[in-house]
Design a protein around this motif. Structure first.
Motif, PDB file in Angstrom:
ATOM      1  N   ASN A 180      -5.883   3.587   2.922  1.00  0.00           N
ATOM      2  CA  ASN A 180      -4.549   3.022   2.736  1.00  0.00           C
ATOM      3  C   ASN A 180      -4.018   2.327   3.984  1.00  0.00           C
ATOM      4  O   ASN A 180      -3.236   1.390   3.890  1.00  0.00           O
ATOM      5  CB  ASN A 180      -3.570   4.109   2.275  1.00  0.00           C
ATOM      6  N   MET A 231     -12.623   8.872   0.286  1.00  0.00           N
ATOM      7  CA  MET A 231     -11.778   7.867  -0.339  1.00  0.00           C
ATOM      8  C   MET A 231     -12.555   6.577  -0.618  1.00  0.00           C
ATOM      9  O   MET A 231     -13.513   6.244   0.072  1.00  0.00           O
ATOM     10  CB  MET A 231     -10.538   7.592   0.513  1.00  0.00           C
ATOM     11  N   ASP A 290     -10.901   9.490  -3.853  1.00  0.00           N
ATOM     12  CA  ASP A 290      -9.507   9.079  -3.943  1.00  0.00           C
ATOM     13  C   ASP A 290      -9.523   7.549  -3.999  1.00  0.00           C
ATOM     14  O   ASP A 290      -9.711   6.885  -2.986  1.00  0.00           O
ATOM     15  CB  ASP A 290      -8.755   9.604  -2.711  1.00  0.00           C
ATOM     16  N   HIS A 317       2.066   4.002  -9.138  1.00  0.00           N
ATOM     17  CA  HIS A 317       2.986   3.160  -8.351  1.00  0.00           C
ATOM     18  C   HIS A 317       2.278   2.297  -7.319  1.00  0.00           C
ATOM     19  O   HIS A 317       2.916   1.475  -6.674  1.00  0.00           O
ATOM     20  CB  HIS A 317       4.104   3.994  -7.718  1.00  0.00           C
ATOM     21  N   LYS A 318       0.956   2.441  -7.179  1.00  0.00           N
ATOM     22  CA  LYS A 318       0.220   1.555  -6.288  1.00  0.00           C
ATOM     23  C   LYS A 318      -0.318   0.337  -7.039  1.00  0.00           C
ATOM     24  O   LYS A 318      -0.922  -0.535  -6.441  1.00  0.00           O
ATOM     25  CB  LYS A 318      -0.930   2.313  -5.599  1.00  0.00           C
ATOM     26  N   THR A 324      -1.296  12.427  -5.527  1.00  0.00           N
ATOM     27  CA  THR A 324      -1.419  13.665  -4.748  1.00  0.00           C
ATOM     28  C   THR A 324      -1.868  14.816  -5.645  1.00  0.00           C
ATOM     29  O   THR A 324      -2.778  15.581  -5.290  1.00  0.00           O
ATOM     30  CB  THR A 324      -0.065  13.997  -4.081  1.00  0.00           C
ATOM     31  N   ASN A 357       0.834  -1.200   0.000  1.00  0.00           N
ATOM     32  CA  ASN A 357       0.000   0.000   0.000  1.00  0.00           C
ATOM     33  C   ASN A 357       0.870   1.253   0.000  1.00  0.00           C
ATOM     34  O   ASN A 357       0.378   2.359  -0.239  1.00  0.00           O
ATOM     35  CB  ASN A 357      -0.952   0.023   1.202  1.00  0.00           C
ATOM     36  N   CYS A 393       1.027  12.425 -10.189  1.00  0.00           N
ATOM     37  CA  CYS A 393       0.900  11.490  -9.056  1.00  0.00           C
ATOM     38  C   CYS A 393      -0.520  11.540  -8.494  1.00  0.00           C
ATOM     39  O   CYS A 393      -1.314  12.405  -8.874  1.00  0.00           O
ATOM     40  CB  CYS A 393       1.890  11.829  -7.940  1.00  0.00           C
TER      41      CYS A 393
HETATM   42  C1  PLP Z   1      -0.417   6.657  -2.152  1.00  0.00           C
HETATM   43  C2  PLP Z   1      -1.709   7.348  -1.991  1.00  0.00           C
HETATM   44  C3  PLP Z   1      -1.901   8.663  -2.488  1.00  0.00           C
HETATM   45  C4  PLP Z   1      -0.799   9.464  -3.117  1.00  0.00           C
HETATM   46  O1  PLP Z   1      -0.381   8.988  -4.347  1.00  0.00           O
HETATM   47  P1  PLP Z   1       1.067   9.450  -4.896  1.00  0.00           P
HETATM   48  O2  PLP Z   1       1.091   8.994  -6.300  1.00  0.00           O
HETATM   49  O3  PLP Z   1       2.077   8.777  -4.028  1.00  0.00           O
HETATM   50  O4  PLP Z   1       1.111  10.933  -4.770  1.00  0.00           O
HETATM   51  C5  PLP Z   1      -3.140   9.226  -2.337  1.00  0.00           C
HETATM   52  N1  PLP Z   1      -4.152   8.572  -1.746  1.00  0.00           N
HETATM   53  C6  PLP Z   1      -4.008   7.327  -1.262  1.00  0.00           C
HETATM   54  C7  PLP Z   1      -5.171   6.653  -0.639  1.00  0.00           C
HETATM   55  C8  PLP Z   1      -2.788   6.679  -1.362  1.00  0.00           C
HETATM   56  O5  PLP Z   1      -2.652   5.453  -0.865  1.00  0.00           O
END
Ligand code: PLP
Length: 392
Positions: free
Chosen positions: A150, A146, A175, A200-201, A72, A9, A70
Motif C-alpha cells: 500500500n 501481500m 492480502d 473502499h479501495k 482487516t 491507496n 473489511c
Molecule cells: C486498506 C488496506 C487493508 C485494510 O482494509 P480495510 O477495509 O480498511 O480494513 C489491508 N491491507 C492493505 C494492503 C490495505 O491497503
C-alpha cells in the motif's frame, strides 16, 4: 477550490453507479435476507449476484467468496483460521512490509506463543524467494504475503510465491487489497488458498470486505454467530454494501485497461517530472514491479508532514511515509524495512491516483510542489548542513 485527491491507496471515491445500485437497499429493500418471505427472497438473489460479480473479477467461483466487514477482518480471519485448522502447526511466515492488519495480528499471535518469521526486503522493497523457501518448515501453518504494498505500490511475484509455498504443502494467503481492481488477479492461474480484498479501495463503500477461500481449503469462522455466508461468517449481511461491491467489481474489470494505460501514464508523468525537477529526490520501491497508480518519492532533508501541510493549503491530498506516534515522527515500517536512509524516509510522500485523476490535477502538483520543497529546504538545518559539506 476543489480537492485534488491523490490518496487513493487510503480510500477511494464511491463510483456514482455503485452509489446508485446501493440506494434501494437503504430505502425500500430493507429486509433481512434470511427471511422466509418473498420480500427477502429477492435480497438472497441480489447477494448471489454480487457474489458472482466479485468472483468474476478474480476468476473464482461464487461459493469461494465470503463477505466480511473489511479488509482487516479478512486478513485476521485467514491467519486465525489457518492456526485453528492446523493446531499442531504454530509457525507463520510473513514479511516486514505487510499492512498493519497482518503485521499487528502476527505480533499479537507472537505474544501468544506462536513463532513468526518476518521476511526482510531489499532496498527496492522485494523479498528474496530463496529466503522464503528456506523459511517454510513442516510446522508452518500459513504463509501470508501481500500482493501489492500500500505504501510503495511494489507488486510481489505472487504466482511464483504461491508455487513455492504450495510445493511445501503449506497454506498460502495473500492480502490483495491494493491489487484487486488495479491488476488482473486470476485465482484460476495462481494457487492461492485465501485472498483478502476490500470495497473502499476500489470505489465501493467502507466497511465491506471479502475473503476468498479456495474450494477444499480447511476453514474455521472467525466471527462466530448465525448461519450466514454458508456458516462461514456470522452476522446479518450488509446487503447494501455487498451489492455496491458487486457493482464496483464489474466496473473495475471494465477500467482494468484504463488503469494500466492512462492512470499509469499520469503517474509516470508526475513521478518523472518531480524526480527530474527536484534535486535530492528519489523513488522508493521497485521501478518496474509496481502498481500503475502509486508513486512514493523521498524529498531529502525535509519532513513529509510539512510538505503535506503546504499541499493541503492547495487542497491537494496525499500521504506521507511516516506516522506521528506518541509525539515523535517515526518513518513508516515499510521504508525502514527497505533501509531508506533517515533523511530520506522522513521526507517521503505517497501519491496514489485513480481513474478520476485528471491531467490538469497532475500538472497542478507538478507546478506547486517544487517551490514548496525549496521553501522547506531553506528552513531546514539538514539541508544547509549537507550543502556546506558539499561546498567544503
Ligand atoms: C486498506 C488496506 C487493508 C485494510 O482494509 P480495510 O477495509 O480498511 O480494513 C489491508 N491491507 C492493505 C494492503 C490495505 O491497503
Amino acid at each position: 477550490m476543489s480537492v485534488i485527491y491523490l490518496d487513493n491507496n487510503a480510500t477511494t471515491e464511491i463510483d456514482p453507479q455503485v452509489l446508485e445500485s446501493i440506494l434501494p437497499y437503504l430505502k425500500s429493500e430493507y429486509g433481512n435476507p434470511s427471511g422466509m418471505y418473498t420480500f427477502a427472497g429477492k435480497l438472497k438473489r441480489d447477494l448471489d449476484k454480487a457474489r458472482s460479480q466479485v468472483a468474476a473479477l478474480i476468476n473464482a467461483s461464487a461459493e469461494e467468496i465470503i463477505f466480511t466487514s473489511c479488509g482487516t477482518e479478512s486478513d485476521n480471519t485467514a491467519l486465525v483460521s489457518a492456526l485453528e485448522t492446523y493446531p499442531e502447526k504454530r509457525h507463520i511466515v510473513t514479511t516486514r512490509v505487510e499492512h498493519s492488519a497482518i503485521l499487528n495480528m502476527c505480533k499479537h499471535l507472537s505474544r501468544k506463543g506462536y513463532a513468526i518469521t518476518f521476511l526482510p526486503v531489499d532496498r527496492e522493497g522485494m523479498i528474496d524467494l530463496d529466503e522464503l523457501a528456506d523459511s517454510v518448515t513442516p510446522s508452518t501453518a500459513v504463509v501470508s504475503i501481500m500482493y501489492a504494498n500500500n505504501e510503495t505500490g511494489v507488486v510481489y511475484p505472487i504466482e511464483q510465491i504461491a508455487q513455492i509455498v504450495k510445493s511445501k504443502g503449506v497454506l498460502f494467503h495473500t492480502d490483495a487489497v491494493q491489487a484487486v481492481g488495479k491488476l488482473p488477479v486470476d485465482m484460476n492461474k495462481i494457487p492461492v488458498d485465501m485472498l483478502s480484498l476490500s470495497g473502499h479501495k476500489l470505489h465501493a463503500p467502507k466497511g465491506i470486505g471479502v475473503l476468498y477461500i479456495r474450494k477444499g481449503t480447511r476453514f474455521q469462522p472467525y466471527i462466530i454467530g448465525g448461519h450466514q455466508e454458508d456458516g462461514r461468517r456470522g452476522g446479518t449481511e450488509n446487503v447494501a454494501s455487498i451489492v455496491g461491491l458487486g457493482t464496483a467489481c464489474e466496473i473495475a474489470a471494465k477500467y482494468m485497461n484504463h488503469e494500466n494505460t492512462e492512470v499509469r501514464r499520469l503517474r509516470d508523468k508526475l513521478e518523472n517530472t518531480l524526480l527530474s525537477k527536484i534535486s535530492s529526490s528519489m523513488l522508493n520501491g521497485h521501478k518496474l514491479s509496481r502498481l500503475p497508480n502509486t508513486t512514493n518519492i523521498s524529498f531529502e532533508f525535509i519532513e513529509g508532514e510539512a510538505i503535506l501541510l503546504l499541499l493541503d493549503e492547495h487542497r491537494i491530498c496525499a500521504s506521507s511515509g511516516s506516522a506521528c506516534t506518541s509525539g515523535s515522527i517515526e518513518p513508516s515500517h515499510v521504508l525502514r524495512a527497505m533501509g531508506v536512509p533517515f533523511t530520506a524516509a522522513h521526507g517521503s510522500i505517497r501519491f496514489s491516483l485513480s481513474r478520476y485523476t485528471t491531467e490538469q490535477e497532475i500538472d497542478k502538483v507538478i507546478e506547486l510542489l517544487p517551490p514548496i520543497v525549496n521553501r522547506l529546504r531553506q528552513m531546514s538545518p539538514f539541508w544547509h548542513e549537507q550543502a556546506s559539506q558539499l561546498s567544503s
